[in-house]
Design a protein around this motif. Structure first.
Motif, PDB file in Angstrom:
ATOM      1  N   ILE A  40     146.274  38.403  38.268  1.00 25.45           N
ATOM      2  CA  ILE A  40     147.069  37.645  39.682  1.00 25.45           C
ATOM      3  C   ILE A  40     146.848  38.616  40.409  1.00 25.45           C
ATOM      4  N   LEU A  41     146.799  38.116  41.780  1.00 25.76           N
ATOM      5  CA  LEU A  41     146.645  39.044  43.086  1.00 25.76           C
ATOM      6  C   LEU A  41     147.955  38.876  43.785  1.00 25.76           C
ATOM      7  N   LEU A  42     148.600  40.140  43.880  1.00 28.38           N
ATOM      8  CA  LEU A  42     149.729  40.297  44.348  1.00 28.38           C
ATOM      9  C   LEU A  42     150.014  41.142  45.576  1.00 28.38           C
ATOM     10  N   ASP A  43     150.872  40.684  46.606  1.00 25.72           N
ATOM     11  CA  ASP A  43     151.002  41.551  47.689  1.00 25.72           C
ATOM     12  C   ASP A  43     152.466  42.043  47.727  1.00 25.72           C
ATOM     13  N   TYR A  44     152.686  43.419  47.940  1.00 27.80           N
ATOM     14  CA  TYR A  44     153.789  43.978  47.593  1.00 27.80           C
ATOM     15  C   TYR A  44     154.829  43.885  48.923  1.00 27.80           C
ATOM     16  N   ILE A  45     155.938  43.327  48.996  1.00 20.84           N
ATOM     17  CA  ILE A  45     156.617  42.950  50.041  1.00 20.84           C
ATOM     18  C   ILE A  45     157.313  44.243  50.510  1.00 20.84           C
ATOM     19  N   ASP A  46     157.851  45.089  49.610  1.00 22.26           N
ATOM     20  CA  ASP A  46     158.399  46.525  50.067  1.00 22.26           C
ATOM     21  C   ASP A  46     157.589  47.610  50.271  1.00 22.26           C
ATOM     22  N   PHE A  47     156.027  47.389  50.216  1.00 21.44           N
ATOM     23  CA  PHE A  47     155.453  48.493  50.506  1.00 21.44           C
ATOM     24  C   PHE A  47     154.278  47.843  51.474  1.00 21.44           C
ATOM     25  N   GLU A  48     154.412  47.873  52.527  1.00 18.60           N
ATOM     26  CA  GLU A  48     153.582  47.282  53.727  1.00 18.60           C
ATOM     27  C   GLU A  48     152.179  47.969  53.764  1.00 18.60           C
ATOM     28  N   LEU A  49     152.095  49.197  53.419  1.00 16.09           N
ATOM     29  CA  LEU A  49     150.642  49.791  53.472  1.00 16.09           C
ATOM     30  C   LEU A  49     150.155  49.766  52.219  1.00 16.09           C
ATOM     31  N   GLU A  50     150.574  49.228  51.296  1.00 15.38           N
ATOM     32  CA  GLU A  50     149.852  49.137  49.998  1.00 15.38           C
ATOM     33  C   GLU A  50     149.109  47.876  50.168  1.00 15.38           C
ATOM     34  N   GLU A  51     147.743  47.973  49.755  1.00 17.51           N
ATOM     35  CA  GLU A  51     146.792  47.022  49.715  1.00 17.51           C
ATOM     36  C   GLU A  51     147.170  45.933  48.480  1.00 17.51           C
ATOM     37  N   PRO A  52     146.995  44.685  48.633  1.00 16.15           N
ATOM     38  CA  PRO A  52     147.054  43.552  47.307  1.00 16.15           C
ATOM     39  C   PRO A  52     146.144  44.059  46.342  1.00 16.15           C
ATOM     40  N   SER A  53     146.796  43.912  45.243  1.00 20.55           N
ATOM     41  CA  SER A  53     145.937  44.544  44.002  1.00 20.55           C
ATOM     42  C   SER A  53     145.793  43.206  42.791  1.00 20.55           C
ATOM     43  N   TRP A  54     144.943  43.207  42.043  1.00 18.59           N
ATOM     44  CA  TRP A  54     144.823  42.352  40.773  1.00 18.59           C
ATOM     45  C   TRP A  54     145.510  43.151  39.874  1.00 18.59           C
ATOM     46  N   VAL A  55     146.309  42.409  39.124  1.00 18.76           N
ATOM     47  CA  VAL A  55     146.958  42.962  37.903  1.00 18.76           C
ATOM     48  C   VAL A  55     146.843  42.096  36.723  1.00 18.76           C
ATOM     49  N   LYS A  56     147.152  42.355  35.441  1.00 16.46           N
ATOM     50  CA  LYS A  56     147.001  41.530  34.472  1.00 16.46           C
ATOM     51  C   LYS A  56     148.538  40.855  34.328  1.00 16.46           C
ATOM     52  N   ILE A  57     148.331  39.547  33.976  1.00 14.27           N
ATOM     53  CA  ILE A  57     149.563  39.061  33.691  1.00 14.27           C
ATOM     54  C   ILE A  57     150.303  39.307  32.606  1.00 14.27           C
ATOM     55  N   TYR A  58     149.546  39.492  31.393  1.00 13.08           N
ATOM     56  CA  TYR A  58     150.350  40.096  30.141  1.00 13.08           C
ATOM     57  C   TYR A  58     149.360  41.192  29.971  1.00 13.08           C
TER      58      TYR A  58
END
Length: 307
Positions: A40-58
């Motif tokens: 799942i590709l996530l965009d971090y709301i509280d870390f604006e300088l952090e690039e969206p990243s793929w993480v494992k759902i499980y």
């Protein structure tokens, strides 16, 4: 294993097993999903300088990779419910989204999430310092980032705390349970198709916690489903139609009436006993009707007529 269902654009929270961030939840937004790849590709709301990243759902915790008893854990969950304080809570009929109502002051033993460094850390209250400040402990490694001794105890402002909740695809939001107890003094409100279920969890003052659920119909359901009832157990809503055994309310009889009428329902408070009593009553009525229509009764009834 249950299969999580998320949508692109949905607000959510994620956690990680990386050192330095264990037992913390990060607010994010879902940009893309690859369920077949468990990503799942996530965009971090509280870390604006952090690039969206793929993480494992499980994911499997690093400390449990060789364990046969610990299963893969869900790393993403929906956005945390709206938070209200008891004195600021709107009418239940106006609540249309999942919500948490803080039902009083924080107490020692409460499981909470502490907002610090732009994320929520799971913790437990160990001491009350003032009306607006408490002392908390983080879980020890490998589960959390807590430390041994006095360094483990941290100060937190009450305004930065929220009740600790769990979420699963099958149960939805539930209060975090520790050793069979729900250590939280709050109310969990979950809207359903039938209405609004209000689950009340009291702080653990004794060996067990009291909980109850109230169903309040929403505007769209009041006309057709006003009499709908619901029950809950650990956050699961059960329709009244699925209840297998029905209890029948009976009227209290006077002592002399009990002696004259030994009803089955007075000895066994069940639907079956009520049905047996009804059948016996029908048989008595039929017997009286036959008795009234019999020739002997008709001939003797003339003596009862007025001259």
């Amino acid at each position: 294993m249950e299969k999580a269902s998320f949508k692109v654009g949905q607000l959510a929270e994620m956690r990680t097993f990386e050192d330095g961030f264990r037992s913390a939840w990060f607010r994010c937004k879902i940009n893309d999903i690859k369920p077949n790849e468990n990503k799942i590709l996530l965009d971090y709301i509280d870390f604006e300088l952090e690039e969206p990243s793929w993480v494992k759902i499980y994911q499997m915790p690093l400390y449990a990779r060789k364990s046969k008893h610990i299963k893969r854990q869900l790393m993403v969950r929906p956005q945390y419910p709206a938070i209200y304080y008891k004195d600021q809570m709107p009418p239940l009929s106006s609540i249309s989204q999942e919500s948490v109502v803080i039902h009083g002051k924080w107490k020692v033993g409460n499981m909470v999430d502490w907002f610090k460094d732009d994320c929520f850390w799971s913790a437990r209250i160990v001491k009350l310092l003032s009306h607006d400040k408490v002392q908390i402990e983080l879980p020890l490694p490998p589960v959390g980032e807590g430390k041994e001794g006095e360094e483990r105890k941290l100060e937190a402002l009450c305004k930065d705390l929220r009740p600790c909740l769990d979420w699963s695809e099958t149960k939805g939001w539930t209060f975090h349970i520790v050793e069979g107890q729900t250590l939280c003094d709050a109310k969990l409100i979950i809207p359903t198709k039938q209405g609004t279920d209000l689950e009340v969890e009291h702080a653990a003052d004794g060996p067990a916690n009291a909980s109850s659920t109230t169903c309040i119909p929403t505007e769209g359901d009041r006309d057709g489903e006003q009499n709908e009832n619901a029950k809950t157990n650990c956050g699961l809503v059960e329709s009244s139609e699925s209840v297998s055994s029905l209890r029948v309310e009976k009227r209290k009889a006077a002592p002399e009436e009990v002696e004259k009428r030994e009803l089955n329902i007075m000895r066994e408070d069940t639907l079956e006993a009520a049905v047996v009593d009804l059948e016996e009553l029908v048989n008595k009525v039929n017997w009286l009707q036959r008795l009234i229509k019999s020739p002997a009764t008709t001939s003797s009834s003339s003596s009862w007529k007025l001259a």
